[in-house]
Motif scaffolding. Structure first.
Motif, PDB file in Angstrom:
ATOM      1  N   GLU A 142       0.828  -1.206   0.000  1.00 54.21           N
ATOM      2  CA  GLU A 142       0.000   0.000   0.000  1.00 54.21           C
ATOM      3  C   GLU A 142       0.863   1.258   0.000  1.00 54.21           C
ATOM      4  N   ALA A 143       1.905   1.278   0.824  1.00 57.05           N
ATOM      5  CA  ALA A 143       2.771   2.456   0.891  1.00 57.05           C
ATOM      6  C   ALA A 143       3.540   2.648  -0.415  1.00 57.05           C
ATOM      7  N   ALA A 144       4.037   1.562  -0.996  1.00 56.01           N
ATOM      8  CA  ALA A 144       4.773   1.663  -2.248  1.00 56.01           C
ATOM      9  C   ALA A 144       3.868   2.126  -3.383  1.00 56.01           C
ATOM     10  N   ALA A 145       2.631   1.647  -3.393  1.00 57.05           N
ATOM     11  CA  ALA A 145       1.680   2.060  -4.424  1.00 57.05           C
ATOM     12  C   ALA A 145       1.333   3.536  -4.273  1.00 57.05           C
ATOM     13  N   ARG A 146       1.165   3.986  -3.050  1.00 48.14           N
ATOM     14  CA  ARG A 146       0.799   5.376  -2.793  1.00 48.14           C
ATOM     15  C   ARG A 146       1.919   6.328  -3.180  1.00 48.14           C
ATOM     16  N   HIS A 147       3.150   5.942  -2.873  1.00 46.69           N
ATOM     17  CA  HIS A 147       4.297   6.808  -3.172  1.00 46.69           C
ATOM     18  C   HIS A 147       4.828   6.609  -4.590  1.00 46.69           C
ATOM     19  N   ALA A 175       9.736   2.918   2.128  1.00 45.34           N
ATOM     20  CA  ALA A 175      10.630   2.475   3.201  1.00 45.34           C
ATOM     21  C   ALA A 175      10.846   3.580   4.228  1.00 45.34           C
ATOM     22  N   ALA A 176      11.002   4.822   3.748  1.00 45.91           N
ATOM     23  CA  ALA A 176      11.192   5.936   4.670  1.00 45.91           C
ATOM     24  C   ALA A 176       9.971   6.123   5.562  1.00 45.91           C
ATOM     25  N   VAL A 193      11.197  -3.500   1.919  1.00 46.70           N
ATOM     26  CA  VAL A 193       9.921  -3.237   1.258  1.00 46.70           C
ATOM     27  C   VAL A 193       9.822  -4.046  -0.027  1.00 46.70           C
ATOM     28  N   SER A 194      10.903  -4.081  -0.795  1.00 46.47           N
ATOM     29  CA  SER A 194      10.909  -4.834  -2.044  1.00 46.47           C
ATOM     30  C   SER A 194      10.652  -6.315  -1.796  1.00 46.47           C
ATOM     31  N   LEU A 228      -1.304  14.732  -1.460  1.00 45.52           N
ATOM     32  CA  LEU A 228      -2.200  14.193  -0.437  1.00 45.52           C
ATOM     33  C   LEU A 228      -2.124  12.677  -0.384  1.00 45.52           C
ATOM     34  N   ALA A 229      -1.764  12.055  -1.505  1.00 50.56           N
ATOM     35  CA  ALA A 229      -1.666  10.597  -1.513  1.00 50.56           C
ATOM     36  C   ALA A 229      -0.564  10.107  -0.591  1.00 50.56           C
ATOM     37  N   ALA A 230       0.398  10.959  -0.272  1.00 46.97           N
ATOM     38  CA  ALA A 230       1.478  10.565   0.634  1.00 46.97           C
ATOM     39  C   ALA A 230       1.043  10.572   2.088  1.00 46.97           C
ATOM     40  N   ASP A 231      -0.197  10.990   2.353  1.00 43.10           N
ATOM     41  CA  ASP A 231      -0.782  10.949   3.691  1.00 43.10           C
ATOM     42  C   ASP A 231      -0.069  11.874   4.675  1.00 43.10           C
ATOM     43  N   GLU A 232       0.532  12.949   4.164  1.00 40.19           N
ATOM     44  CA  GLU A 232       1.164  13.920   5.057  1.00 40.19           C
ATOM     45  C   GLU A 232       0.129  14.891   5.617  1.00 40.19           C
ATOM     46  N   PHE A 233      -0.934  15.142   4.841  1.00 41.56           N
ATOM     47  CA  PHE A 233      -1.999  16.040   5.263  1.00 41.56           C
ATOM     48  C   PHE A 233      -3.347  15.377   5.033  1.00 41.56           C
TER      49      PHE A 233
END
Length: 306
Positions: free
Chosen positions: A23-28, A35-36, A45-46, A143-148
């Protein structure tokens, strides 16, 4: 005693951490960025994504060097996985809402300074369980990075998978200090005055003069600022005439520091300048809906449906 329902065999081989990595890799769109966020190494992650692909028997990402892109199967899966994690977030928020709830906002700087910040005390008084974290810059956050949780955007809305709620029509008109007003009796009378320009404004002096059937004066005949709130402050200090939104200048107009000398005389420009933007998958967040409904009510706009 009822026996627990057995999960399909494929689910028994999938770890939640692998799904979270996907999910995180797809979003970023990046294993390194994912990974960060997850405090893991890119290789971890890979490997998690590869393990998920092996368990499902499908390819989730198309890889080209360090660039990763969702495959068609990955595109289909992320729609469900993203929704599932959002539902999980909402569920946790629901059962823990007795404590402070964080609302992470980004805003265009002038809207934040002129419209939002002066109203926040009233919002926080009405919703003492909400903690607001506000950032203001001209950068367009992902916004997809979920920072805000949400962004108040000036100008066109970019990005996919977002909801954009227009914040109503704004009136753009010449504004000046009361001491300058007696000399401004028509659109033509502005031609001999110092005109203050906001460089990032969508509606500028040439647009206003064109709406009033006049050629604009030479571009170097005024003062230039890169933020509306600076232009408004300069006009209030008597440095010239600013072409600004009456919404952004509402406090200065209410206090009498600024006046609109050509209101009802010249042709104003009206447009929708700002929008409240948030991810579709975050539309159910309680704090976001509470804030959105409050902001729309403050600006005299219709509430969100539902």
């Amino acid at each position: 005693m009822r026996r627990p329902r057995r999960r399909p065999p494929v689910l028994n081989t999938i770890s939640l951490s692998a799904v979270r990595a996907f999910e995180a890799a797809a979003r970023h769109g990046s294993f390194r960025a994912a990974a960060a966020e997850l405090n893991l190494s890119p290789s971890a992650v890979s490997h998690a994504v590869m393990n998920l692909e092996q368990a499902l028997g499908i390819v989730l990402f198309e890889r080209s060097g360090r660039v990763v892109r969702l495959s068609p199967d990955g595109e289909r899966l992320i729609k469900h996985v993203g929704a599932a994690f959002e539902e999980l977030r909402i569920g946790i928020e629901t059962v823990t809402n007795r404590g402070p709830q964080l609302l992470r906002l980004h805003s265009a700087p002038s809207f934040a300074a002129q419209c939002l910040t002066p109203r926040l005390a009233a919002f926080l008084a009405a919703h003492p369980d909400v903690v607001v974290r506000l950032a203001a810059s001209t950068d367009y956050p992902h916004l997809a990075a979920d920072e805000f949780d949400a962004d108040i955007v000036y100008g066109p809305v970019r990005g996919e998978g977002v909801v954009a709620v227009p914040l109503g029509e704004e009136v753009v008109t010449p504004l000046c200090a009361p001491s300058l007003a007696p000399s401004i009796t028509s659109a033509e009378s502005l031609l001999g005055l110092v005109l203050i320009q906001s460089d990032r404004k969508q509606v500028r002096w040439p647009d206003w003069f064109a709406a009033n059937g006049l050629p604009a004066p030479p571009g170097g005949s005024g003062m230039r600022f890169d933020r509306s709130f600076l232009a408004i402050a300069a006009a209030a200090d008597g440095l010239g005439v600013a072409l600004e939104s009456t919404r952004l200048a509402e406090r200065e107009l209410a206090s009498g520091r600024l006046v609109a000398p050509l209101a009802g005389i010249a042709q104003d420009v009206r447009y929708v300048g700002h929008s409240l933007v948030y991810p579709k998958r975050g539309a159910g967040r309680r704090t976001l809906r509470v804030f959105a409904q409050w902001l729309l009510a403050e600006l005299g706009e219709p509430p969100l449906p539902g």
